[in-house]
Design a protein around this motif. Structure first.
Motif, PDB file in Angstrom:
ATOM      1  N   ALA A  55       3.182  87.186 -77.547  1.00  0.00           N
ATOM      2  CA  ALA A  55       3.366  88.622 -77.308  1.00  0.00           C
ATOM      3  C   ALA A  55       4.698  89.102 -77.871  1.00  0.00           C
ATOM      4  CB  ALA A  55       3.287  88.910 -75.824  1.00  0.00           C
ATOM      5  N   VAL A  56       5.721  88.250 -77.716  1.00  0.00           N
ATOM      6  CA  VAL A  56       7.046  88.621 -78.215  1.00  0.00           C
ATOM      7  C   VAL A  56       7.023  88.733 -79.736  1.00  0.00           C
ATOM      8  CG1 VAL A  56       9.398  87.784 -78.505  1.00  0.00           C
ATOM      9  CG2 VAL A  56       8.301  87.669 -76.284  1.00  0.00           C
ATOM     10  N   LEU A  57       6.330  87.772 -80.345  1.00  0.00           N
ATOM     11  CA  LEU A  57       6.234  87.814 -81.803  1.00  0.00           C
ATOM     12  C   LEU A  57       5.529  89.079 -82.256  1.00  0.00           C
ATOM     13  CD1 LEU A  57       5.357  84.099 -82.459  1.00  0.00           C
ATOM     14  CD2 LEU A  57       7.460  85.259 -83.074  1.00  0.00           C
ATOM     15  N   GLY A  58       4.645  89.563 -81.416  1.00  0.00           N
ATOM     16  CA  GLY A  58       3.935  90.794 -81.741  1.00  0.00           C
ATOM     17  C   GLY A  58       4.715  92.037 -81.378  1.00  0.00           C
ATOM     18  N   GLY A  59       5.971  91.906 -81.027  1.00  0.00           N
ATOM     19  CA  GLY A  59       6.794  93.076 -80.739  1.00  0.00           C
ATOM     20  C   GLY A  59       6.620  93.613 -79.343  1.00  0.00           C
ATOM     21  N   MET A  60       6.412  92.719 -78.359  1.00  0.00           N
ATOM     22  CA  MET A  60       6.174  93.173 -76.977  1.00  0.00           C
ATOM     23  C   MET A  60       7.288  92.700 -76.048  1.00  0.00           C
ATOM     24  SD  MET A  60       3.110  94.688 -76.616  1.00  0.00           S
ATOM     25  CE  MET A  60       2.436  94.180 -75.048  1.00  0.00           C
ATOM     26  N   ARG A  61       8.487  92.621 -76.559  1.00  0.00           N
ATOM     27  CA  ARG A  61       9.585  92.069 -75.754  1.00  0.00           C
ATOM     28  C   ARG A  61       9.813  92.839 -74.453  1.00  0.00           C
ATOM     29  NH1 ARG A  61      14.768  89.935 -79.035  1.00  0.00           N
ATOM     30  NH2 ARG A  61      13.768  88.397 -80.323  1.00  0.00           N
ATOM     31  N   SER A  62       9.790  94.154 -74.556  1.00  0.00           N
ATOM     32  CA  SER A  62      10.135  94.977 -73.398  1.00  0.00           C
ATOM     33  C   SER A  62       9.158  94.792 -72.223  1.00  0.00           C
ATOM     34  CB  SER A  62      10.225  96.432 -73.851  1.00  0.00           C
ATOM     35  OG  SER A  62      10.471  97.250 -72.789  1.00  0.00           O
ATOM     36  N   PRO A  63       7.823  94.928 -72.437  1.00  0.00           N
ATOM     37  CA  PRO A  63       6.908  94.720 -71.311  1.00  0.00           C
ATOM     38  C   PRO A  63       6.952  93.308 -70.756  1.00  0.00           C
ATOM     39  CG  PRO A  63       5.766  95.824 -73.107  1.00  0.00           C
ATOM     40  CD  PRO A  63       7.099  95.404 -73.626  1.00  0.00           C
ATOM     41  N   ILE A  64       7.118  92.302 -71.640  1.00  0.00           N
ATOM     42  CA  ILE A  64       7.178  90.919 -71.150  1.00  0.00           C
ATOM     43  C   ILE A  64       8.423  90.734 -70.272  1.00  0.00           C
ATOM     44  CG2 ILE A  64       7.373  88.474 -71.844  1.00  0.00           C
ATOM     45  CD1 ILE A  64       4.674  89.552 -72.537  1.00  0.00           C
ATOM     46  N   ALA A  65       9.519  91.356 -70.682  1.00  0.00           N
ATOM     47  CA  ALA A  65      10.744  91.265 -69.869  1.00  0.00           C
ATOM     48  C   ALA A  65      10.521  91.912 -68.506  1.00  0.00           C
ATOM     49  CB  ALA A  65      11.906  91.944 -70.593  1.00  0.00           C
ATOM     50  N   SER A  66       9.791  93.033 -68.466  1.00  0.00           N
ATOM     51  CA  SER A  66       9.510  93.702 -67.190  1.00  0.00           C
ATOM     52  C   SER A  66       8.681  92.801 -66.278  1.00  0.00           C
ATOM     53  CB  SER A  66       8.722  94.997 -67.420  1.00  0.00           C
ATOM     54  OG  SER A  66       9.519  95.929 -68.063  1.00  0.00           O
ATOM     55  N   ILE A  67       7.689  92.140 -66.884  1.00  0.00           N
ATOM     56  CA  ILE A  67       6.835  91.243 -66.077  1.00  0.00           C
ATOM     57  C   ILE A  67       7.664  90.077 -65.550  1.00  0.00           C
ATOM     58  CG2 ILE A  67       4.888  89.615 -66.209  1.00  0.00           C
ATOM     59  CD1 ILE A  67       3.642  91.606 -68.260  1.00  0.00           C
ATOM     60  N   GLU A  68       8.509  89.518 -66.404  1.00  0.00           N
ATOM     61  CA  GLU A  68       9.353  88.383 -65.997  1.00  0.00           C
ATOM     62  C   GLU A  68      10.330  88.817 -64.899  1.00  0.00           C
ATOM     63  OE1 GLU A  68       8.683  85.293 -67.401  1.00  0.00           O
ATOM     64  OE2 GLU A  68      10.034  84.517 -65.865  1.00  0.00           O
ATOM     65  N   ASN A  69      10.730  90.072 -64.958  1.00  0.00           N
ATOM     66  CA  ASN A  69      11.633  90.607 -63.936  1.00  0.00           C
ATOM     67  C   ASN A  69      10.942  90.610 -62.565  1.00  0.00           C
ATOM     68  OD1 ASN A  69      14.030  91.775 -63.034  1.00  0.00           O
ATOM     69  ND2 ASN A  69      13.247  93.849 -63.314  1.00  0.00           N
ATOM     70  N   LEU A  70       9.657  90.954 -62.564  1.00  0.00           N
ATOM     71  CA  LEU A  70       8.890  90.923 -61.309  1.00  0.00           C
ATOM     72  C   LEU A  70       8.749  89.485 -60.822  1.00  0.00           C
ATOM     73  CD1 LEU A  70       6.014  93.465 -62.039  1.00  0.00           C
ATOM     74  CD2 LEU A  70       7.974  93.786 -60.545  1.00  0.00           C
ATOM     75  N   ARG A  71       8.522  88.583 -61.789  1.00  0.00           N
ATOM     76  CA  ARG A  71       8.393  87.166 -61.438  1.00  0.00           C
ATOM     77  C   ARG A  71       9.704  86.655 -60.827  1.00  0.00           C
ATOM     78  NH1 ARG A  71       6.130  83.835 -66.288  1.00  0.00           N
ATOM     79  NH2 ARG A  71       4.352  85.208 -66.035  1.00  0.00           N
ATOM     80  N   ALA A  72      10.799  87.106 -61.390  1.00  0.00           N
ATOM     81  CA  ALA A  72      12.110  86.692 -60.871  1.00  0.00           C
ATOM     82  C   ALA A  72      12.276  87.152 -59.421  1.00  0.00           C
ATOM     83  CB  ALA A  72      13.224  87.269 -61.738  1.00  0.00           C
ATOM     84  N   PHE A  73      11.743  88.330 -59.117  1.00  0.00           N
ATOM     85  CA  PHE A  73      11.844  88.841 -57.752  1.00  0.00           C
ATOM     86  C   PHE A  73      11.082  87.938 -56.774  1.00  0.00           C
ATOM     87  CE2 PHE A  73      10.426  91.696 -54.285  1.00  0.00           C
ATOM     88  CZ  PHE A  73      11.668  92.027 -53.789  1.00  0.00           C
ATOM     89  N   VAL A  74       9.913  87.459 -57.217  1.00  0.00           N
ATOM     90  CA  VAL A  74       9.132  86.542 -56.375  1.00  0.00           C
ATOM     91  C   VAL A  74       9.933  85.251 -56.162  1.00  0.00           C
ATOM     92  CG1 VAL A  74       6.981  85.196 -56.230  1.00  0.00           C
ATOM     93  CG2 VAL A  74       6.947  87.512 -57.179  1.00  0.00           C
TER      94      VAL A  74
END
Lengths: 303, 303
Positions: free
Chosen positions: A57-76
């Motif tokens: 996804a990152v290679l496809g230029g989706m860094r921002s949404p993936i970072a948002s998802i990882e941020n939620l994961r970090a909260f868990v």
């Protein structure tokens, strides 16, 4: 066979035209990087930690949404008090979005505050282990912010976060280090004007407490005091009062106490409050004597 | 005479119009409902502690833009690849291709018309998504500004601080930079459509075209790394084989990283007109080369 021959021609033509475009692309790439308009290449370590799906996804230029998802994961992970995973998550998030202050700040806060307090108060650990783990996570939080600063050298918020961390008396203050970070914050071009005076006051408070910098602190404090009435805060005024005593400033060059404090009653209250913070390494020259003097004067019946 | 020449804009436009209508009849715009739901959900979603930091209002808006541009990228690339891959097989299946090519319609005009039809579809899809994003972003920005001003009033912030906060939050709303970022998405999708067209001219199956196009899309995000290795790695660090491969990749494939300016535009960074024009030039270069090569492989193809 015909298709294969055509394919070979296509590749050769593309390679030929590629020679025309390669310098042009390189030039645009460098311009975009210089202006922080595209993200710098990811480190190999980050790519490994990212996982296959995220990497694609990152290679496809989706860094921002993936970072948002990882941020939620970090909260868990934070809710589960799994600090190692919190740290890994924020390493990934900041690798994806290295220019987002919010992620560096939040990731560091989890480490130097939440994780360090968790270990400090964990009764299952020995006192030595508690203390060692607390120190370790404060250092991790600091290292995280320092990496953020390394990648964003002109980000005043990250320099300021480091300064606040090392001047925080609820952690393990290192005032010399904090002062360096405050000075770095003030040197940032990105620092907005409305924040400058407030940060200069914070720098002054820290400088006042660093041994050997009292004279610089006094110069800075006077400049701030003379610059605006808004700088006549109780702490700044008390610090100036103390520095004048500590540096034995001649009577003629001093700011008179009547100019420093609005009235004697306020002076008494402000100095009392200042005295209560003596554990924070503020110099106390002449404070106790002045409080006693004012106490006798203002409340003669009580003594 | 002009109408039957090798290149007739009128004829290309007729084919493009027909292609666009044909694709619209395939109910591709239903995806907009998914996008609308995503936008509505994102506009009310706030991440953990997202309102705790100083710049949290901006972060909420950046998140909305991040998700929207991610969705726009996915939808536009899927539309570009899938619809282009379907063009020639669908015309063959419907036997429209025989009708068109049996008339004095040059194959180059046919291909350009088809490609232009896909560009229209991508453009209108992105435009509709852009309108949805702009409406929601504007509404949310106004809402956050009201909330922030209420906080400012309650905490009696100084006027200059209030003005700065107002400007900072407003700069994360609907801006020209955001439109430039969406423009870059359009360019990326157009290049992908041209690549898919080229592959479809010598491919015997739609699935093959789609798979190879997706692979090229991914490789395109490595091109910058490959070029970097080729141009800037020397001495003992350089492997001959890797250098040859990276050189080949840098020459043959387009650099899609150059079009990843969305993260920057989502954070309110300004794209200079010069840089934008450079990207437009590259898009023309790539779509031109791929179209000519598509004609080369298609010109004598027998059906």
């Amino acid at each position: 066979m015909k298709t294969l021959a055509q394919l070979v021609v296509v590749i050769f033509v593309l390679a030929g035209f590629g020679l025309l475009k390669v310098d042009y692309e390189e030039q645009i790439h460098q311009e975009l990087l210089a202006e922080d308009l595209i993200q710098p290449p990811m480190k190999n370590l980050d790519k490994r930690e990212l996982g296959q799906v995220s990497a694609a996804a990152v290679l496809g230029g989706m860094r921002s949404p993936i970072a948002s998802i990882e941020n939620l994961r970090a909260f868990v992970h934070f809710e589960n008090l799994d600090w190692a995973k919190v740290e890994t998550s924020y390493q990934i998030i900041t690798a994806l979005q290295p220019q987002t202050t919010h992620y560096w700040d939040t990731g560091a806060w989890h480490l130097h505050t939440n994780a360090s307090v968790y270990y400090k108060e964990n009764k299952d650990l020995s006192p030595f282990k508690q203390s060692a783990m607390r120190r370790r996570y404060i250092d991790k939080g600091s290292a995280f912010l320092e990496e953020g600063v390394r990648q964003n050298p002109d980000n005043w918020q990250l320099h300021n976060a480091l300064a606040r961390l090392w001047s925080d008396y609820h952690k393990l203050p290192d005032l010399k280090r904090a002062l360096k970070h405050y000075e770095d914050t003030l040197a940032c071009k990105s620092l907005p004007d409305y924040k400058r005076t407030q940060l200069m006051r914070f720098t002054f408070y820290t400088m006042t407490r660093v041994k050997g910098r009292e004279k610089d602190a006094y110069t800075m404090g006077r400049e701030l005091f003379d610059a605006s009435d808004r700088n006549h805060t109780p702490n700044l005024v008390c610090c100036l009062f103390v520095l004048q005593n500590l540096l034995a400033v001649p009577e003629t060059e001093r700011i008179p106490e009547t100019a420093l404090f609005p009235d004697e009653k306020t002076q008494y209250a402000w100095l009392q409050n200042y005295f209560d913070h003596r554990s924070q390494d503020y110099p106390m020259d002449g404070v106790r004597a002045k409080i006693l003097e004012l106490g006798l004067k203002l409340n003669p019946g009580q003594n | 005479m002009r109408r039957n020449g090798f290149f007739s804009p009128a004829r290309i436009l007729v084919i493009a119009g027909h292609t666009f209508t044909h694709l619209v009849r395939m109910k591709v715009f239903y995806f907009l409902a998914v996008f609308a739901i995503l936008m509505l959900a994102m506009s009310y979603f706030e991440g953990p502690w997202s309102r705790a930091a100083d710049d949290s209002a901006e972060q909420v808006l950046i998140d909305i833009k991040g998700w929207a541009s991610g969705a726009m990228l996915i939808f536009s690339i899927i539309i570009a690849i899938a619809s282009t891959a379907l063009l020639i097989p669908k015309d063959l299946e419907d036997r429209t291709l025989y009708t068109i090519l049996s008339k004095p319609v040059p194959r180059f005009d046919y291909l350009l018309g088809k490609l232009l039809g896909v560009f229209c579809l991508i453009g209108i899809s992105l435009l509709l998504m852009d309108v949805m994003l702009s409406v929601i972003l504007h509404y949310r920005t106004e809402q956050l500004l009201v909330e922030e001003m209420e906080i400012a009033k309650a905490l009696k912030w100084p006027k200059e601080y209030v003005e700065t906060r107002y400007a900072d939050i407003s700069s994360q709303g609907v801006t020209w930079s955001l439109q430039a970022g969406i423009g870059a998405l359009f360019m990326k999708a157009c290049i992908m459509a041209a690549i898919a067209l080229l592959i479809s001219t010598f491919s015997s199956s739609t699935l093959f075209t789609i798979v190879i196009s997706v692979v090229i899309f991914c490789i395109g995000h490595f091109t910058a790394d490959a070029r970097n290795y080729w141009l800037h790695t020397s001495g003992k660090d350089a492997s001959k084989h890797v250098k040859f491969l990276s050189q080949a990749a840098a020459l043959v494939f387009p650099d899609f990283q150059l079009f990843n300016i969305n993260d920057a535009t989502n954070k309110g960074k300004v794209i200079s007109p010069d840089l934008f024009v450079h990207l437009v030039k590259l898009t023309f270069f790539y779509t031109g080369i791929y179209s000519i090569l598509a004609w080369f492989t298609f010109r004598k193809k027998e059906f």
